[in-house]
Design an enzyme around this catalytic site. Structure first.
Site, short mmCIF file in Angstrom:
data_model
loop_
_atom_site.label_atom_id
_atom_site.label_comp_id
_atom_site.label_asym_id
_atom_site.label_seq_id
_atom_site.Cartn_x
_atom_site.Cartn_y
_atom_site.Cartn_z
N ILE A 194 4.27 65.22 29.22
CA ILE A 194 4.48 64.40 30.29
C ILE A 194 3.06 64.13 30.71
O ILE A 194 2.85 63.27 31.89
CB ILE A 194 5.28 65.00 31.50
CG1 ILE A 194 4.80 66.38 31.86
CG2 ILE A 194 6.72 64.88 31.23
CD1 ILE A 194 5.59 66.70 33.35
N GLY A 195 2.03 64.79 30.62
CA GLY A 195 0.89 64.27 31.24
C GLY A 195 -0.55 65.08 30.43
O GLY A 195 -0.18 66.00 29.60
N GLY B 187 -8.18 66.56 32.15
CA GLY B 187 -9.39 66.74 31.33
C GLY B 187 -9.51 68.12 30.51
O GLY B 187 -10.16 68.09 29.24
N ALA C 131 -6.31 70.21 29.85
CA ALA C 131 -4.98 70.44 29.48
C ALA C 131 -3.98 69.57 29.32
O ALA C 131 -4.05 68.27 29.94
CB ALA C 131 -4.50 71.66 30.76
N VAL D 275 0.45 69.00 29.90
CA VAL D 275 1.44 69.22 30.63
C VAL D 275 2.88 68.82 30.09
O VAL D 275 2.93 67.63 29.45
CB VAL D 275 1.31 68.71 32.06
CG1 VAL D 275 2.32 69.03 32.98
CG2 VAL D 275 0.12 68.86 32.75
N LYS E 198 1.45 73.98 31.95
CA LYS E 198 0.18 73.21 31.79
C LYS E 198 -0.38 74.09 30.73
O LYS E 198 -0.53 75.45 30.94
CB LYS E 198 -0.51 73.23 33.01
CG LYS E 198 -2.15 72.57 32.79
CD LYS E 198 -2.83 72.60 34.02
CE LYS E 198 -2.55 71.38 34.98
NZ LYS E 198 -3.26 71.22 36.07
N ASP F 158 -10.74 68.37 44.97
CA ASP F 158 -10.36 67.14 44.19
C ASP F 158 -9.16 66.40 44.79
O ASP F 158 -8.09 66.06 43.90
CB ASP F 158 -10.10 67.45 42.70
CG ASP F 158 -10.18 66.30 41.68
OD1 ASP F 158 -10.49 65.25 41.95
OD2 ASP F 158 -9.51 66.58 40.87
#
Length: 297
Positions: free
Chosen positions: A15-16, A19, A21, A23, A38, A132
């Protein structure tokens, strides 16, 4: 895909990607629930800096428990792969919400900010600077609850910097001026980023854009944040003042804490603030650079 990690988590969907890892949605076969996993990308497992950042995210996240911060369930390593297991949240990022809807009404924007600032209060209380904060790192659930995530470059106060450049890894569009200059992150750096998110919620746009990241960073260092009331004159001055105080260039004159910012968010729409004057910070050069603020008509 049905790959299994640690004999417990069956990966079902990618799903993602960040930079460091990937997910996945997974099923925890012991507790029979959906989770997000993750996984540090394989080539980075032998990179000591990347591995330390990943471990630091796990450490920072597991230290936090707050309704507006994603819960971490498990951290581990399986066959050389490092992973973090967290709650799986169905929803969209705050950035996606803003892209779809544009500027939010002031009441909704303030409600989201109260949740986000409250989560940051908890992180700072534990001595953790997120570093962040941006709309891409906030998930909005269908019921309006928000969840802060991605403490990948969070830094416990007093911890050693990983590298000189590590202090400016946050997204440049939300980057405090002192970080752009290479200074160390502080609570006030997070407060600046929160102010940029509030600006984005109220206007539908980030304040500075440019072709190159360095140009954006320079604008954060040199240019005043545009007025949210120029975009929407119906916004109360008390609301704009929160953006102004959160994003003043000199961090010493920002909110001293997220608690102070949260107090203003809770009070800004009260009748007693209906006639607040604009907060203006002025620089004076006599006897060295100082800064004062005044309220003007």
């Amino acid at each position: 895909m049905n790959e299994t990690i640690a004999n417990r988590y069956i990966l079902t969907k990618h799903i993602g990607q960040g930079g460091m890892a990937d997910v996945y949605v997974a099923v925890d076969i012991i507790l029979n629930r959906e989770v997000a996993v993750k996984v540090l990308r394989g080539e980075l497992s032998s990179d000591p800096v990347a591995l330390l950042r990943f471990q630091r995210e796990a450490s920072a996240s597991t230290a936090l428990s707050h309704p507006n911060i994603v819960d971490i369930y498990d951290v581990g390593e399986d066959k050389g792969r490092h992973f973090i297991v967290m709650e799986y949240i169905r929803g969209k990022t705050l950035k996606q919400l803003i892209n779809q809807r544009g500027a939010l009404c002031k009441e909704e924007a303030i409600d989201i900010m109260k949740q986000l600032v409250s989560a940051t209060v908890e992180a700072h209380r534990k001595g953790i600077i997120h570093r962040d904060i941006k709309s891409q790192n906030v998930i909005v659930k269908d019921d309006g609850t928000i969840k802060m995530l991605d403490f990948g470059i969070a830094l416990a106060q007093g911890a050693l910097q990983l590298t000189q450049s590590d202090s400016v890894m946050g997204s440049v569009h939300y980057l405090a001026p002192e970080l752009a200059r290479g200074e160390s992150a502080t609570n006030q750096s997070d407060i600046y980023s929160l102010g940029i998110v509030f600006y984005e919620l109220l206007t539908g746009e980030i304040p500075f854009q440019a072709d190159a990241p360095v140009q954006v960073a320079l604008k954060h260092m040199r240019n005043e944040i545009p007025s949210v009331r120029d975009f929407n004159p119906s916004l109360p001055q008390s609301v704009e003042n929160i953006v102004i105080k959160a994003t003043v260039k000199n961090k010493a004159y920002r909110y001293s804490s997220c608690i102070e910012m949260l107090n203003d968010l809770n009070a800004c729409l009260l009748p007693k603030h209906a006639n607040d004057k604009k907060l203006v910070f002025t620089s004076k050069a006599s006897g060295g650079q100082t800064m004062a603020y005044r309220q003007v008509d």
